[in-house]
Structure formats: structure tokens, C-alpha cells
Design a protein around this motif. Structure first.
Motif, short mmCIF file in Angstrom:
data_model
loop_
_atom_site.label_atom_id
_atom_site.label_comp_id
_atom_site.label_asym_id
_atom_site.label_seq_id
_atom_site.Cartn_x
_atom_site.Cartn_y
_atom_site.Cartn_z
N ILE A 48 0.85 -1.18 0.00
CA ILE A 48 0.00 0.00 0.00
C ILE A 48 0.89 1.24 0.00
O ILE A 48 1.86 1.32 0.77
N ASP A 52 -2.25 5.90 0.09
CA ASP A 52 -3.38 5.02 0.38
C ASP A 52 -3.51 4.71 1.86
O ASP A 52 -4.60 4.45 2.35
N SER A 55 -5.90 7.12 3.28
CA SER A 55 -7.20 7.24 2.61
C SER A 55 -8.33 7.19 3.63
O SER A 55 -8.27 6.44 4.61
N VAL A 60 -9.30 0.79 1.16
CA VAL A 60 -8.09 1.24 0.48
C VAL A 60 -6.91 1.19 1.45
O VAL A 60 -5.82 0.76 1.10
#
Length: 175
Positions: A48, A52, A55, A60
């Protein structure tokens, strides 16, 4: 500390070594490490992104790639610091260069030593003065070992040399 006050469990990502871990060592609130498997190259490729991780969408943030998982990639602050000092060093004329880059490039401070420094710091109040004292005490105890990291040729000393009174100089002037 809030989890300790309410006797609640907590799970979080933590760097090692770290002062808070040392603060609670050998107490009823001692941290229990959970070791994740080493990351594979495939896992690092699909990890990730930092964006992200922040997020607002929890799916996500968690990610869902089947190859993802494991521990994070090792981060070595020493190498980052050495790279910054390297760029500064080699951007300076040789005569003015500091030995810091060569010393940092070779210096290895074991995690156990860092834990010892953190323990001393937390035991003495976690203040700026306590941190300085912990580091200085450790340096004094390991001074002989640390001297081995000083690059050859340092410290530089001024050597007075009266080259103008040599016979070679007189010959060169005569020619």
C-alpha cells in the motif's frame, strides 16, 4: 499510556528500538512483540502506498492484493543520514571537507546499545537533558571503540614547514 490506565489491549506498529518500549520493560505493562514474516519482493511491489495508508476509505487503507502482507521493508536512518552528509561533504572543496561522512558511513551502533541509551533516557525523565546525558554517558563508556571510527588522517593538524628555505627552492628560484 491510556491503554495501561484502563488495562486495555492495544496493537500498533512500533519501531525498534524505541524509548517507550524501554520505559515499560520489566513492568506489568511490558510490550509483547508480534513478529511478522519478512516481506517478499512481490509483497513490496504491491504494498500500500503512503497516500493510500491515509485514505478515508478503510478498504483502500487495508489493501486487498493477495501477494501483500508481511513486515515492512527495513528502514535504516544511518544510511539516509550518511547520504545527506556525503552530498554535503563532496560538494565542498577537499581541503575543507569534514570527516563526518567517512565516520558515519563506518559507524555501527547495535540496537542493544540504542535500547540501553533509551532506557537511561526514560529512567532520567525523558527530557532533552536526560537524552543528552544518556548519549554522553554511553559515548564515555565506549570511547575507545568509537575512536576506531575516526578516518585515517584525522584529526588534521597544522605542520609548520618552511619550504622556502630548502635547497630545492633556491635552485628553482635560480632557474
Amino acid at each position: 499510556r491510556a491503554a495501561n490506565a484502563t488495562r486495555s489491549d492495544v496493537i500498533m506498529w512500533w519501531w525498534m528500538p524505541e524509548a517507550t518500549i524501554e520505559e515499560f520493560r520489566e513492568s506489568e505493562f511490558e510490550f509483547q512483540a508480534v513478529l511478522l514474516p519478512e516481506p517478499s519482493l512481490q509483497a513490496l511491489d504491491v504494498a500500500i502506498s503512503p497516500e493510500d495508508r491515509c485514505s478515508p476509505d478503510i478498504n483502500v487503507r487495508r489493501g486487498n492484493h493477495p501477494d501483500a502482507g508481511g513486515d515492512g521493508e527495513a528502514y535504516t536512518a544511518q544510511k539516509v543520514i550518511a547520504a545527506i552528509v556525503r552530498d554535503s561533504t563532496f560538494g565542498t572543496p577537499e581541503v575543507d571537507q569534514s570527516p563526518a561522512y567517512h565516520a558515519l558511513r563506518n559507524l555501527q551502533v547495535p540496537n542493544l546499545a540504542i535500547k540501553e541509551i533509551f532506557r537511561s533516557w526514560t529512567e532520567n525523565g525523558r527530557t532533552g537533558f536526560a537524552a543528552r546525558r544518556a548519549v554522553c554517558d554511553w559515548v564515555l563508556q565506549h570511547e575507545d571503540d568509537l575512536r576506531s571510527y575516526i578516518p585515517r588522517g584525522y584529526p588534521r593538524v597544522f605542520v609548520e614547514d618552511n619550504a622556502y628555505s630548502s635547497s630545492l627552492n633556491f635552485a628553482a628560484v635560480g632557474v
